[in-house]
Design a protein around this motif. Structure first.
Motif, PDB file in Angstrom:
ATOM      1  N   ILE A 189       1.624  -8.589   5.493  1.00 28.07           N
ATOM      2  CA  ILE A 189       0.550  -8.359   3.984  1.00 28.07           C
ATOM      3  C   ILE A 189       1.509  -9.231   3.164  1.00 28.07           C
ATOM      4  O   ILE A 189       1.129  -9.995   2.288  1.00 28.07           O
ATOM      5  N   HIS A 190       2.881  -8.984   3.008  1.00 27.93           N
ATOM      6  CA  HIS A 190       3.824  -9.724   1.971  1.00 27.93           C
ATOM      7  C   HIS A 190       3.759 -11.036   2.214  1.00 27.93           C
ATOM      8  O   HIS A 190       3.690 -11.949   1.500  1.00 27.93           O
ATOM      9  N   ARG A 191       3.702 -11.377   3.511  1.00 27.20           N
ATOM     10  CA  ARG A 191       4.027 -12.875   3.718  1.00 27.20           C
ATOM     11  C   ARG A 191       2.700 -13.720   3.273  1.00 27.20           C
ATOM     12  O   ARG A 191       2.424 -14.565   2.619  1.00 27.20           O
ATOM     13  N   ARG A 192       1.402 -13.157   3.745  1.00 27.59           N
ATOM     14  CA  ARG A 192       0.264 -13.794   3.335  1.00 27.59           C
ATOM     15  C   ARG A 192      -0.296 -13.818   1.848  1.00 27.59           C
ATOM     16  O   ARG A 192      -0.878 -14.419   1.344  1.00 27.59           O
ATOM     17  N   GLY A 193       0.176 -12.194   1.253  1.00 30.33           N
ATOM     18  CA  GLY A 193      -0.226 -12.170   0.061  1.00 30.33           C
ATOM     19  C   GLY A 193       0.753 -12.913  -1.100  1.00 30.33           C
ATOM     20  O   GLY A 193       0.006 -13.085  -2.192  1.00 30.33           O
ATOM     21  N   GLY A 194       1.703 -13.188  -0.772  1.00 27.41           N
ATOM     22  CA  GLY A 194       2.715 -14.038  -1.556  1.00 27.41           C
ATOM     23  C   GLY A 194       3.415 -13.223  -2.461  1.00 27.41           C
ATOM     24  O   GLY A 194       3.466 -11.937  -2.363  1.00 27.41           O
ATOM     25  N   PRO A 195       4.199 -13.754  -3.387  1.00 32.43           N
ATOM     26  CA  PRO A 195       5.171 -13.092  -4.057  1.00 32.43           C
ATOM     27  C   PRO A 195       4.706 -12.056  -5.243  1.00 32.43           C
ATOM     28  O   PRO A 195       5.438 -11.323  -5.648  1.00 32.43           O
ATOM     29  N   ALA A 196       3.280 -12.371  -5.447  1.00 30.83           N
ATOM     30  CA  ALA A 196       2.851 -11.128  -6.610  1.00 30.83           C
ATOM     31  C   ALA A 196       2.942  -9.812  -6.179  1.00 30.83           C
ATOM     32  O   ALA A 196       3.123  -8.891  -6.913  1.00 30.83           O
ATOM     33  N   ILE A 197       2.700  -9.690  -4.756  1.00 35.71           N
ATOM     34  CA  ILE A 197       2.836  -8.023  -4.152  1.00 35.71           C
ATOM     35  C   ILE A 197       4.162  -7.821  -4.112  1.00 35.71           C
ATOM     36  O   ILE A 197       4.364  -6.648  -4.756  1.00 35.71           O
TER      37      ILE A 197
END
Length: 169
Positions: free
Chosen positions: A37-45
């Motif tokens: 989730i962190h990888r695909r969702g990117g730095p905003a998460i």
């Protein structure tokens, strides 16, 4: 009445109002579903998680609780992070696992989410036996009073799908 559906696949590819993350208590990313989730969702998460750690959740998120962040680049409005318990043969932690689902639905209701995608919380690296994790998840969702219209369990493989199908069918 909440509809429960099952999907075999990658939770990070789901389109939903909220995607639930089986997070670790640090909220700063990890392995399994959390890392994906962190990888695909990117730095905003991660940025939102850091803000939570700088505020009310300075010591991390307790087991069985849930909190929301942006979904970043995921096809969702929010990520609801919940910390599942590690499985123990010596101690019954079923209530903590059930709390993950109840608290995630409570957060979803506060956000106004109508569709929520859940992984099999605690059934991966936290070692919860898959069939029991499926039973607790489905029974808890069915027993929880929520405005969420669809709960979608997104199961990574056929074995997990079949375990949940026993309880949803």
């Amino acid at each position: 009445m909440t509809t429960i559906t099952l999907v075999q696949g990658d939770i990070t590819r789901q389109s939903a109002d909220a995607i639930v993350n089986a997070a670790n208590s640090s909220l700063l990313g990890g392995g399994g579903v959390d890392g994906a989730i962190h990888r695909r969702g990117g730095p905003a998460i991660l940025a939102d998680c850091r803000r939570l750690r700088a505020g009310h959740h300075g010591k991390g998120l307790p087991t069985g609780q849930a909190v929301a962040t942006t979904a970043g680049e995921l096809d969702a409005r929010w990520v609801i992070h919940t910390v599942g318990p590690r499985y123990s043969q010596e101690e019954d932690r079923s209530e903590s696992l059930a709390s993950c689902y109840r608290q995630s639905l409570r957060v979803a209701d506060e956000l106004g989410a109508r569709t929520v995608a859940f992984p099999a919380v605690s059934a991966g690296i936290y070692g919860w036996p898959l069939e029991d994790a499926a039973r607790i998840a489905v029974e808890t969702v069915r027993a929880t009073d929520t405005a969420v219209e669809e709960v979608r369990f997104v199961l990574f493989d056929e074995r997990a799908y079949e375990a949940f199908a026993q309880w949803v069918g």
